[in-house]
Design a protein around this motif. Structure first.
Motif, PDB file in Angstrom:
ATOM      1  N   ILE A   1       0.768  -1.193   0.063  1.00 33.30           N
ATOM      2  CA  ILE A   1      -0.045   0.172   0.020  1.00 33.30           C
ATOM      3  C   ILE A   1       0.856   1.227  -0.196  1.00 33.30           C
ATOM      4  O   ILE A   1       0.549   2.221  -0.782  1.00 33.30           O
ATOM      5  CB  ILE A   1      -0.876   0.197   1.081  1.00 33.30           C
ATOM      6  N   ARG A   2       1.960   1.265   0.845  1.00 34.88           N
ATOM      7  CA  ARG A   2       2.733   2.762   0.893  1.00 34.88           C
ATOM      8  C   ARG A   2       3.490   2.548  -0.461  1.00 34.88           C
ATOM      9  O   ARG A   2       3.636   3.826  -0.873  1.00 34.88           O
ATOM     10  CB  ARG A   2       3.833   2.190   1.992  1.00 34.88           C
ATOM     11  N   ARG A   3       4.036   1.553  -1.236  1.00 38.89           N
ATOM     12  CA  ARG A   3       4.804   1.701  -2.566  1.00 38.89           C
ATOM     13  C   ARG A   3       3.493   2.286  -3.384  1.00 38.89           C
ATOM     14  O   ARG A   3       4.022   3.090  -4.323  1.00 38.89           O
ATOM     15  CB  ARG A   3       5.163   0.442  -2.721  1.00 38.89           C
ATOM     16  N   LEU A   4       2.422   1.646  -3.337  1.00 40.22           N
ATOM     17  CA  LEU A   4       1.466   1.961  -4.502  1.00 40.22           C
ATOM     18  C   LEU A   4       0.896   3.410  -4.413  1.00 40.22           C
ATOM     19  O   LEU A   4       0.540   4.079  -5.381  1.00 40.22           O
ATOM     20  CB  LEU A   4       0.346   0.937  -4.648  1.00 40.22           C
ATOM     21  N   ALA A   5       0.955   3.920  -3.153  1.00 39.61           N
ATOM     22  CA  ALA A   5       0.364   5.284  -2.769  1.00 39.61           C
ATOM     23  C   ALA A   5       0.993   6.324  -3.757  1.00 39.61           C
ATOM     24  O   ALA A   5       0.410   7.477  -3.912  1.00 39.61           O
ATOM     25  CB  ALA A   5       0.535   5.604  -1.447  1.00 39.61           C
ATOM     26  N   ARG A   6       2.173   6.012  -4.149  1.00 38.43           N
ATOM     27  CA  ARG A   6       2.970   7.039  -4.977  1.00 38.43           C
ATOM     28  C   ARG A   6       2.175   7.144  -6.707  1.00 38.43           C
ATOM     29  O   ARG A   6       2.197   8.180  -7.009  1.00 38.43           O
ATOM     30  CB  ARG A   6       4.405   6.509  -5.428  1.00 38.43           C
ATOM     31  N   LEU A   7       1.234   6.470  -6.585  1.00 30.23           N
ATOM     32  CA  LEU A   7       0.452   6.255  -8.029  1.00 30.23           C
ATOM     33  C   LEU A   7      -1.059   6.414  -7.600  1.00 30.23           C
ATOM     34  O   LEU A   7      -1.714   6.318  -8.645  1.00 30.23           O
ATOM     35  CB  LEU A   7       0.765   4.943  -8.745  1.00 30.23           C
ATOM     36  N   ASP A   8      -1.236   6.442  -6.464  1.00 30.82           N
ATOM     37  CA  ASP A   8      -2.518   6.643  -5.999  1.00 30.82           C
ATOM     38  C   ASP A   8      -3.559   5.250  -6.505  1.00 30.82           C
ATOM     39  O   ASP A   8      -4.366   5.532  -7.030  1.00 30.82           O
ATOM     40  CB  ASP A   8      -3.276   8.009  -6.596  1.00 30.82           C
ATOM     41  N   LEU A   9      -2.889   4.371  -6.198  1.00 35.20           N
ATOM     42  CA  LEU A   9      -3.297   2.923  -6.801  1.00 35.20           C
ATOM     43  C   LEU A   9      -3.308   2.179  -5.550  1.00 35.20           C
ATOM     44  O   LEU A   9      -2.602   2.043  -4.730  1.00 35.20           O
ATOM     45  CB  LEU A   9      -2.472   2.339  -7.658  1.00 35.20           C
ATOM     46  N   SER A  10      -4.573   1.445  -5.413  1.00 35.67           N
ATOM     47  CA  SER A  10      -4.757   0.439  -4.238  1.00 35.67           C
ATOM     48  C   SER A  10      -4.382  -0.916  -4.568  1.00 35.67           C
ATOM     49  O   SER A  10      -4.354  -1.240  -5.874  1.00 35.67           O
ATOM     50  CB  SER A  10      -6.490   0.730  -3.893  1.00 35.67           C
ATOM     51  N   PRO A  11      -4.114  -1.913  -3.831  1.00 37.50           N
ATOM     52  CA  PRO A  11      -3.790  -3.227  -4.221  1.00 37.50           C
ATOM     53  C   PRO A  11      -4.862  -3.837  -5.150  1.00 37.50           C
ATOM     54  O   PRO A  11      -4.708  -4.489  -5.942  1.00 37.50           O
ATOM     55  CB  PRO A  11      -3.447  -3.998  -2.873  1.00 37.50           C
TER      56      PRO A  11
ATOM     57  N   LEU B   1     -14.105  -0.783 -11.342  1.00 42.23           N
ATOM     58  CA  LEU B   1     -13.812  -0.135 -12.689  1.00 42.23           C
ATOM     59  C   LEU B   1     -14.150   1.366 -12.819  1.00 42.23           C
ATOM     60  O   LEU B   1     -13.674   1.850 -13.871  1.00 42.23           O
ATOM     61  CB  LEU B   1     -14.855  -1.105 -13.576  1.00 42.23           C
ATOM     62  N   HIS B   2     -15.388   1.699 -12.265  1.00 42.45           N
ATOM     63  CA  HIS B   2     -15.491   3.018 -12.228  1.00 42.45           C
ATOM     64  C   HIS B   2     -14.633   3.959 -12.210  1.00 42.45           C
ATOM     65  O   HIS B   2     -14.193   5.109 -12.580  1.00 42.45           O
ATOM     66  CB  HIS B   2     -17.043   3.440 -11.496  1.00 42.45           C
ATOM     67  N   ARG B   3     -13.933   3.830 -10.802  1.00 41.75           N
ATOM     68  CA  ARG B   3     -12.707   4.564 -10.487  1.00 41.75           C
ATOM     69  C   ARG B   3     -11.674   4.608 -11.582  1.00 41.75           C
ATOM     70  O   ARG B   3     -11.061   5.748 -11.673  1.00 41.75           O
ATOM     71  CB  ARG B   3     -12.281   4.140  -8.978  1.00 41.75           C
ATOM     72  N   LEU B   4     -11.296   3.341 -11.969  1.00 39.80           N
ATOM     73  CA  LEU B   4     -10.072   3.418 -12.777  1.00 39.80           C
ATOM     74  C   LEU B   4     -10.522   4.053 -14.282  1.00 39.80           C
ATOM     75  O   LEU B   4      -9.827   4.707 -14.761  1.00 39.80           O
ATOM     76  CB  LEU B   4      -9.853   2.067 -13.127  1.00 39.80           C
ATOM     77  N   GLU B   5     -11.866   3.787 -14.471  1.00 38.70           N
ATOM     78  CA  GLU B   5     -12.360   4.534 -15.839  1.00 38.70           C
ATOM     79  C   GLU B   5     -12.263   6.329 -15.570  1.00 38.70           C
ATOM     80  O   GLU B   5     -11.867   6.948 -16.621  1.00 38.70           O
ATOM     81  CB  GLU B   5     -13.708   4.178 -16.065  1.00 38.70           C
ATOM     82  N   ARG B   6     -12.786   6.776 -14.425  1.00 37.05           N
ATOM     83  CA  ARG B   6     -12.714   8.173 -13.999  1.00 37.05           C
ATOM     84  C   ARG B   6     -11.231   8.808 -14.074  1.00 37.05           C
ATOM     85  O   ARG B   6     -11.047   9.769 -14.749  1.00 37.05           O
ATOM     86  CB  ARG B   6     -13.247   8.511 -12.847  1.00 37.05           C
ATOM     87  N   ARG B   7     -10.448   7.860 -13.760  1.00 39.03           N
ATOM     88  CA  ARG B   7      -8.863   8.271 -13.951  1.00 39.03           C
ATOM     89  C   ARG B   7      -8.388   8.117 -15.197  1.00 39.03           C
ATOM     90  O   ARG B   7      -7.076   8.496 -15.830  1.00 39.03           O
ATOM     91  CB  ARG B   7      -8.010   7.461 -13.026  1.00 39.03           C
ATOM     92  N   GLY B   8      -9.014   7.500 -16.236  1.00 40.12           N
ATOM     93  CA  GLY B   8      -8.600   7.147 -17.421  1.00 40.12           C
ATOM     94  C   GLY B   8      -7.479   6.017 -17.595  1.00 40.12           C
ATOM     95  O   GLY B   8      -6.791   6.077 -18.896  1.00 40.12           O
ATOM     96  N   LEU B   9      -7.756   4.923 -16.935  1.00 42.77           N
ATOM     97  CA  LEU B   9      -6.744   3.953 -16.851  1.00 42.77           C
ATOM     98  C   LEU B   9      -7.509   3.033 -17.578  1.00 42.77           C
ATOM     99  O   LEU B   9      -6.780   2.065 -18.370  1.00 42.77           O
ATOM    100  CB  LEU B   9      -6.541   3.636 -15.352  1.00 42.77           C
TER     101      LEU B   9
END
Length: 153
Positions: free
Chosen positions: A42-52, A87-95
């Motif tokens: 979680i700490r590492r992925l926080a740099r990318l604002d990404l959850s596990p 998926l909604h969150r990832l789509e809103r981020r354009g991923l």
């Protein structure tokens, strides 16, 4: 009158408490390892604002472009309602994006966007660093053994 403390604790004032029967419980130690793993990840992925969970979703979509939501939910063991929110969150981020499937108009084919592929590459580098630390913590042989055992479960 002063309260008596345990002579055992006084004899070993800096010793950790005895875990008792927990010393023989695999689940206890798997859980402790899991907590450490998630905290570090979680700490590492926080740099990318990404959850596990988001990481897992983009990894599987990246490896399987065109996968349906139902297939993704089953693959990751995520209930569909939770997956839809992810998926909604990832789509809103354009991923990620959902497109109508060419083979079945009722289903959506999931794909990463260009930005999604960029974030996935960065996340995989961070995940690799995380795995390196875990491998070092466990030792390479134990790491491989544990990974193989857990894959078989």
């Amino acid at each position: 009158m002063a309260r008596k403390t345990s002579s055992v604790r006084r004899a070993r004032p800096n010793a950790a408490p005895d875990l008792g029967a927990l010393n023989d419980r695999l689940g206890y130690f798997v859980r402790r390892l899991q907590v450490w793993i998630f905290q570090d990840f979680i700490r590492r992925l926080a740099r990318l604002d990404l959850s596990p969970a988001q990481f897992s979703v983009i990894v599987v979509i990246g490896a399987n472009p065109g996968l349906s939501q139902a297939e993704l939910a089953e693959t990751l063991g995520i209930e569909r309602a939770r997956l839809v929110r992810l998926l909604h969150r990832l789509e809103r981020r354009g991923l990620t994006q959902r497109r109508a499937s060419r083979s079945d108009g009722r289903r959506h084919a999931l794909e990463l966007t260009r930005e999604g592929r960029t974030v996935l590459a960065a996340a995989e580098r961070l995940a690799g660093q995380h795995e390196d630390v875990l491998r070092e913590k466990l030792g390479a042989r134990r790491y491989r053994t544990l990974l193989n055992v857990l894959r078989a479960v």
